[in-house]
Design an enzyme around this catalytic site. Structure first.
Site, mmCIF file in Angstrom:
data_model
loop_
_atom_site.group_PDB
_atom_site.id
_atom_site.type_symbol
_atom_site.label_atom_id
_atom_site.label_comp_id
_atom_site.label_asym_id
_atom_site.label_seq_id
_atom_site.Cartn_x
_atom_site.Cartn_y
_atom_site.Cartn_z
ATOM 1 N N MET A 154 11.439 24.872 -0.297
ATOM 2 C CA MET A 154 11.246 23.823 -0.854
ATOM 3 C C MET A 154 12.038 22.708 -1.722
ATOM 4 O O MET A 154 11.788 21.992 -1.682
ATOM 5 C CB MET A 154 10.130 24.078 -2.044
ATOM 6 N N LYS A 157 0.560 -1.047 0.069
ATOM 7 C CA LYS A 157 -0.148 -0.019 -0.093
ATOM 8 C C LYS A 157 0.925 1.244 0.231
ATOM 9 O O LYS A 157 2.220 1.447 0.488
ATOM 10 C CB LYS A 157 -0.850 0.290 0.922
ATOM 11 N N TYR A 177 16.634 30.644 4.051
ATOM 12 C CA TYR A 177 15.935 31.134 4.720
ATOM 13 C C TYR A 177 15.675 32.287 6.410
ATOM 14 O O TYR A 177 16.336 30.317 6.813
ATOM 15 C CB TYR A 177 14.462 31.141 4.131
HETATM 16 C C1 LIG Z 1 -3.770 -4.683 8.603
HETATM 17 C C2 LIG Z 1 -2.198 -3.961 8.083
HETATM 18 N N1 LIG Z 1 -1.757 -5.239 8.358
HETATM 19 C C3 LIG Z 1 -0.611 -5.194 7.845
HETATM 20 C C4 LIG Z 1 0.112 -4.111 7.541
HETATM 21 C C5 LIG Z 1 1.751 -4.194 7.076
HETATM 22 O O1 LIG Z 1 2.656 -3.710 8.357
HETATM 23 P P1 LIG Z 1 4.071 -3.672 8.494
HETATM 24 O O2 LIG Z 1 4.689 -2.952 7.342
HETATM 25 O O3 LIG Z 1 4.334 -3.015 10.051
HETATM 26 O O4 LIG Z 1 4.932 -5.081 7.890
HETATM 27 C C6 LIG Z 1 -0.661 -2.741 7.929
HETATM 28 C C7 LIG Z 1 -0.139 -1.554 7.624
HETATM 29 O O5 LIG Z 1 0.151 -1.131 7.985
HETATM 30 C C8 LIG Z 1 -1.996 -3.451 7.800
HETATM 31 O O6 LIG Z 1 -3.012 -1.830 7.788
#
Ligand SMILES: Cc1ncc(COP(=O)(O)O)c(C=O)c1O
Length: 384
Positions: free
Chosen positions: A313, A36, A265
């Site tokens: 920036m 993700k 700055y």
């Molecule tokens: C439900 C869930 N499982 C697993 C993970 C993976 O976590 P990590 O990056 O600490 O391994 C996350 C990430 O936040 C998560 O939200």
């Protein structure tokens, strides 16, 4: 040729990290690669491919859009959307053929309606989430979670109960609380399977994968460890994993500052002695946070120099020191400048930056902005 800002990602390191993590799993548990947030800034698609090459058997993301991105890139591996999904987002998730997490009965109804509207030939895999102590998504009430599971079977032929999960709040810290969460979750998972048949049971994030073998069940969900970062936010070398990210710029200019001259700055650095100042064209718009003002190092030609003055920036500055006896500057124009990574014997980790900012490695990585080009390699060999 140097780029003003560059994130170089070693995909071979990610693949080896997955192999290494899998060797540590209890009794045949599988590894789900959590990619993700664009694999925390590393690039979801290349990281997913590397993780699968290392033996990950499933991918997970947080959002519908992230699921669609992986499918659009041609990745066909089993995919789980971990986060809450609105009815507006459901069609995207279903089109991606992703599995989903059910937090309540109402969601199962929405899912059934959405899946009926899509003429998919495979049922949508559903994982029931029990809140065993994280206090966010999922129900704390096991009876309600059983009802969610029952609803999956009752609501539509297009849904299939495939898993049960929970999420640990303190696997990177208080292991007693993690054990208490597992003491809630494990009997729930056993009873759920007695009622509904064999399911995929999962609870562990990276920290739990490394520290709590009892949490491995059928599958672990690793994010931060894929990238060779330390889930405890300490020294990543202690995990036996390899940090995959390098964030670099280059020295665009070196100039003399006399005692009393200021830099940047707000004049937050004033030279106390004659010195040489390097300017590197990377700044907070690239993810070098302003909180690193006078509070970070830059590695140039194997040496460590303090970042001085305000992070702008698009630029940062470093104090190269007085230079040689010939009066020449210690650093050369054009030299690579490393913010995250190694230069000679020196290294600056994601965790070092996180400590400077009072945050965690995840946030530092997610902060490397879209303006920074990503380049991929395998131990130095460019990957197209
Ligand atoms: C439900 C869930 N499982 C697993 C993970 C993976 O976590 P990590 O990056 O600490 O391994 C996350 C990430 O936040 C998560 O939200």
């Amino acid at each position: 040729m140097a780029l003003r800002a560059l994130a170089s990602v070693n995909l071979a390191a990610i693949e080896r990290n997955v192999v290494s993590l899998r060797t540590r799993l209890n009794g045949g548990a599988e590894l789900c690669a959590v990619v993700k947030a664009d694999a925390s800034g590393h690039g979801a698609v290349p990281v997913a491919r590397a993780a699968l090459a290392g033996g990950a058997s499933m991918l997970a993301v947080a959002t519908a859009g992230e699921a669609a991105e992986l499918r659009a890139a041609g990745l066909t591996a089993p995919l789980l959307v971990l986060g809450a999904i609105s009815s507006e987002e459901l069609p995207v998730v279903l089109a991606a053929g992703a599995e989903v997490v059910a937090f309540n009965v109402r969601f199962v109804g929405q899912l059934a309606a959405a899946s009926a509207a899509v003429s998919g030939d495979r049922p949508v895999g559903v994982h029931v989430k029990l809140d065993s102590g994280m206090g966010r998504l999922g129900t704390r009430d096991a009876e309600e979670a059983f009802a969610v599971a029952a609803a999956v079977g009752e609501r539509a032929p297009g849904l299939r109960l495939v898993g049960a999960m929970t999420h640990l709040a303190t696997a990177d810290g208080d292991l007693d609380f993690a054990a208490a969460q597992l003491a809630v979750f494990a009997p729930f998972a056993t009873e759920l399977q007695r009622r509904f048949g064999r399911l995929r049971i999962h609870a562990a994030n990276s920290a739990a994968t490394l520290r709590v073998p009892a949490s491995h069940f059928d599958m672990v969900r690793c994010g931060i460890a894929l990238y060779g970062c330390d889930p405890m936010n300490e020294d990543p070398d202690s995990t036996g994993l390899e940090q995959a990210m390098e964030l670099s710029s280059y020295v665009a200019a070196v100039k003399r500052a006399e005692a009393g001259d200021s830099v940047g700055y707000g004049r937050r650095f004033i030279a106390q002695r004659p010195t040489w100042v390097a300017t590197m064209p990377i700044g907070y718009a690239d993810g070098v946070r302003r909180g690193l003002t006078n509070n970070c190092d830059v590695l140039i030609d194997g040496r460590r120099y303090p970042l001085i003055g305000t992070v702008s920036m698009d630029n940062i500055t470093a104090d190269l020191g007085e230079g040689g006896s010939d009066g020449e500057p210690a650093g050369r124009v054009g030299a690579p400048a490393i913010l995250i990574g190694r230069s000679g014997q020196e290294r600056q980790t994601v965790e070092d930056i996180a400590h400077r900012l009072g945050t965690i490695n995840h946030e530092v990585l997610c902060g490397i902005s879209a303006r920074v080009p990503r380049r991929y390699h395998r131990d130095g060999m460019p990957v197209p």
